[in-house]
Design a protein around this motif. Structure first.
Motif, mmCIF file in Angstrom:
data_model
loop_
_atom_site.group_PDB
_atom_site.id
_atom_site.type_symbol
_atom_site.label_atom_id
_atom_site.label_comp_id
_atom_site.label_asym_id
_atom_site.label_seq_id
_atom_site.Cartn_x
_atom_site.Cartn_y
_atom_site.Cartn_z
ATOM 1 N N GLU A 28 12.699 0.582 -5.348
ATOM 2 C CA GLU A 28 12.155 1.357 -4.231
ATOM 3 C C GLU A 28 11.374 2.584 -4.684
ATOM 4 O O GLU A 28 10.320 2.907 -4.126
ATOM 5 C CB GLU A 28 13.291 1.777 -3.291
ATOM 6 N N LEU A 29 11.888 3.270 -5.684
ATOM 7 C CA LEU A 29 11.219 4.483 -6.155
ATOM 8 C C LEU A 29 9.839 4.166 -6.718
ATOM 9 O O LEU A 29 8.858 4.869 -6.433
ATOM 10 C CB LEU A 29 12.076 5.176 -7.214
ATOM 11 N N GLN A 30 9.763 3.117 -7.504
ATOM 12 C CA GLN A 30 8.480 2.732 -8.090
ATOM 13 C C GLN A 30 7.510 2.220 -7.034
ATOM 14 O O GLN A 30 6.306 2.476 -7.108
ATOM 15 C CB GLN A 30 8.706 1.661 -9.167
ATOM 16 N N VAL A 31 8.035 1.501 -6.054
ATOM 17 C CA VAL A 31 7.185 1.032 -4.953
ATOM 18 C C VAL A 31 6.606 2.224 -4.200
ATOM 19 O O VAL A 31 5.411 2.264 -3.883
ATOM 20 C CB VAL A 31 7.984 0.116 -3.989
ATOM 21 N N SER A 32 7.430 3.207 -3.912
ATOM 22 C CA SER A 32 6.974 4.408 -3.194
ATOM 23 C C SER A 32 5.890 5.138 -3.986
ATOM 24 O O SER A 32 4.888 5.589 -3.419
ATOM 25 C CB SER A 32 8.148 5.350 -2.926
ATOM 26 N N LEU A 33 6.091 5.247 -5.291
ATOM 27 C CA LEU A 33 5.112 5.922 -6.141
ATOM 28 C C LEU A 33 3.799 5.143 -6.182
ATOM 29 O O LEU A 33 2.713 5.717 -6.058
ATOM 30 C CB LEU A 33 5.673 6.080 -7.558
ATOM 31 N N CYS A 34 3.910 3.836 -6.316
ATOM 32 C CA CYS A 34 2.723 2.991 -6.366
ATOM 33 C C CYS A 34 1.967 3.044 -5.037
ATOM 34 O O CYS A 34 0.730 3.139 -5.004
ATOM 35 C CB CYS A 34 3.121 1.559 -6.705
ATOM 36 N N LYS A 35 2.694 3.006 -3.932
ATOM 37 C CA LYS A 35 2.069 3.102 -2.599
ATOM 38 C C LYS A 35 1.309 4.413 -2.460
ATOM 39 O O LYS A 35 0.184 4.444 -1.940
ATOM 40 C CB LYS A 35 3.142 3.006 -1.503
ATOM 41 N N MET A 36 1.902 5.502 -2.906
ATOM 42 C CA MET A 36 1.258 6.808 -2.802
ATOM 43 C C MET A 36 -0.054 6.835 -3.593
ATOM 44 O O MET A 36 -1.085 7.325 -3.104
ATOM 45 C CB MET A 36 2.200 7.899 -3.316
ATOM 46 N N LEU A 37 -0.027 6.292 -4.815
ATOM 47 C CA LEU A 37 -1.223 6.275 -5.654
ATOM 48 C C LEU A 37 -2.315 5.390 -5.048
ATOM 49 O O LEU A 37 -3.505 5.719 -5.115
ATOM 50 C CB LEU A 37 -0.864 5.778 -7.063
ATOM 51 N N ILE A 38 -1.913 4.283 -4.460
ATOM 52 C CA ILE A 38 -2.879 3.392 -3.811
ATOM 53 C C ILE A 38 -3.509 4.077 -2.599
ATOM 54 O O ILE A 38 -4.731 4.036 -2.403
ATOM 55 C CB ILE A 38 -2.198 2.073 -3.386
ATOM 56 N N GLN A 39 -2.679 4.709 -1.783
ATOM 57 C CA GLN A 39 -3.182 5.353 -0.568
ATOM 58 C C GLN A 39 -4.092 6.541 -0.870
ATOM 59 O O GLN A 39 -4.952 6.897 -0.054
ATOM 60 C CB GLN A 39 -2.004 5.772 0.310
ATOM 61 N N GLU A 40 -3.927 7.137 -2.034
ATOM 62 C CA GLU A 40 -4.795 8.250 -2.431
ATOM 63 C C GLU A 40 -6.152 7.777 -2.927
ATOM 64 O O GLU A 40 -7.095 8.567 -3.022
ATOM 65 C CB GLU A 40 -4.123 9.068 -3.545
ATOM 66 N N HIS A 41 -6.249 6.495 -3.258
ATOM 67 C CA HIS A 41 -7.478 5.966 -3.860
ATOM 68 C C HIS A 41 -8.411 5.439 -2.762
ATOM 69 O O HIS A 41 -8.023 4.616 -1.955
ATOM 70 C CB HIS A 41 -7.145 4.849 -4.849
ATOM 71 N N THR A 42 -9.644 5.875 -2.776
ATOM 72 C CA THR A 42 -10.582 5.500 -1.711
ATOM 73 C C THR A 42 -11.048 4.048 -1.794
ATOM 74 O O THR A 42 -11.559 3.506 -0.810
ATOM 75 C CB THR A 42 -11.821 6.411 -1.742
ATOM 76 N N ASN A 43 -10.869 3.410 -2.948
ATOM 77 C CA ASN A 43 -11.332 2.026 -3.099
ATOM 78 C C ASN A 43 -10.204 0.999 -3.072
ATOM 79 O O ASN A 43 -10.421 -0.164 -3.404
ATOM 80 C CB ASN A 43 -12.117 1.876 -4.411
ATOM 81 N N LEU A 44 -9.016 1.426 -2.668
ATOM 82 C CA LEU A 44 -7.880 0.510 -2.573
ATOM 83 C C LEU A 44 -7.333 0.491 -1.143
ATOM 84 O O LEU A 44 -7.273 1.525 -0.484
ATOM 85 C CB LEU A 44 -6.761 0.922 -3.526
ATOM 86 N N LYS A 45 -6.927 -0.692 -0.716
ATOM 87 C CA LYS A 45 -6.273 -0.832 0.585
ATOM 88 C C LYS A 45 -5.009 -1.669 0.400
ATOM 89 O O LYS A 45 -5.064 -2.813 -0.041
ATOM 90 C CB LYS A 45 -7.195 -1.514 1.596
ATOM 91 N N LEU A 46 -3.865 -1.086 0.743
ATOM 92 C CA LEU A 46 -2.589 -1.773 0.571
ATOM 93 C C LEU A 46 -2.356 -2.744 1.723
ATOM 94 O O LEU A 46 -2.334 -2.348 2.884
ATOM 95 C CB LEU A 46 -1.447 -0.757 0.492
#
Length: 232
Positions: free
Chosen positions: A11-29
């Motif tokens: 869960e912790l790694q998923v949360s971190l990965c989600k945050m990094l993805i959401q901060e990136h303008t060229n990625l959509k989760l």
């Protein structure tokens, strides 16, 4: 915009990965999965996925086993707290990078930029693929200009290529024709139809109108169709 999924049971790694993805303008989760098999089912039903952030040790099967089950995998960035899997990781053609946990933003961005660069190269090659090609119809070889295609329709062992002024049939699979068409201009709407995005007049419910022809959009491909068009 690259559409991505995260496959990880921590869960912790998923949360971190989600945050990094959401901060990136060229990625959509598009989704997160604890189970590799659940992720596999989702990816197979959503062919618009461009990138997978994949853990190696998962509850049901390993990340490596998941990759072995995917014939046409999107690009993959592997994530693990163990260094010893790094060599085996690059035995898989679609693996771009190997990130050690816990994820570091600078390293994450480097991997994502690598994925974006490869996708841009693929799109450039696909654009070149818009050159004309030939299909055999009866005893003739007929030249097809992709820009003139309205839609392609599969019917049994034949494919009908609907052009602006005529309809041409050829003995082949829909998949074989799709390989000749640039992904950014054509999209599959149904197991039997591929359409030219530029020829869509409107989309309503589960169909698209091209000329005076109503093309079905199945539940499986609807999300992919909607993500392919530019909506204000």
């Amino acid at each position: 915009m690259m559409r991505c999924v995260v496959v990880d049971d921590e869960e912790l790694q998923v949360s971190l990965c989600k945050m990094l993805i959401q901060e990136h303008t060229n990625l959509k989760l598009e989704g997160t999965f604890r189970s590799a098999l659940d992720a596999l089912k989702f990816i197979r039903s959503n062919p618009n996925i461009d990138l997978i952030f994949l853990d190696i040790m998962l509850p049901d099967i390993t990340g490596f086993e998941l990759l072995s089950l995917m014939k046409d995998s999107p690009q993959v960035i592997l994530m693990s707290s163990a260094k010893e899997y790094a060599i085996e990781a690059f035995d898989f053609d679609h693996v771009l990078d190997y990130l050690l946990k816990p994820l570091k933003k600078s390293r994450f961005l480097k991997a994502v930029n690598k994925a974006i660069g490869k996708r841009e190269q693929q799109m450039a090659l696909a654009s070149k693929g818009q050159k004309s090609f030939y299909v055999q119809s009866d005893k003739r070889l007929i030249k097809i200009n992709p820009n003139e295609i309205d839609f392609v329709e599969a019917c049994g062992n034949y494919v009908f290529i609907h052009l602006e002024t005529e309809k041409i049939f050829t003995y082949c699979s829909l998949k074989k024709v799709s390989e000749k068409l640039a992904a950014q201009n054509f999209v599959q709407t149904h197991r039997s139809y591929i359409i030219n995005i530029d020829k869509i007049k409107d989309i309503e419910d589960n169909s698209a109108l091209i000329g005076n022809k109503v093309i079905p959009i199945s539940r499986r491909f609807r999300k992919n169709v909607l993500s392919s068009i530019d909506v204000l």
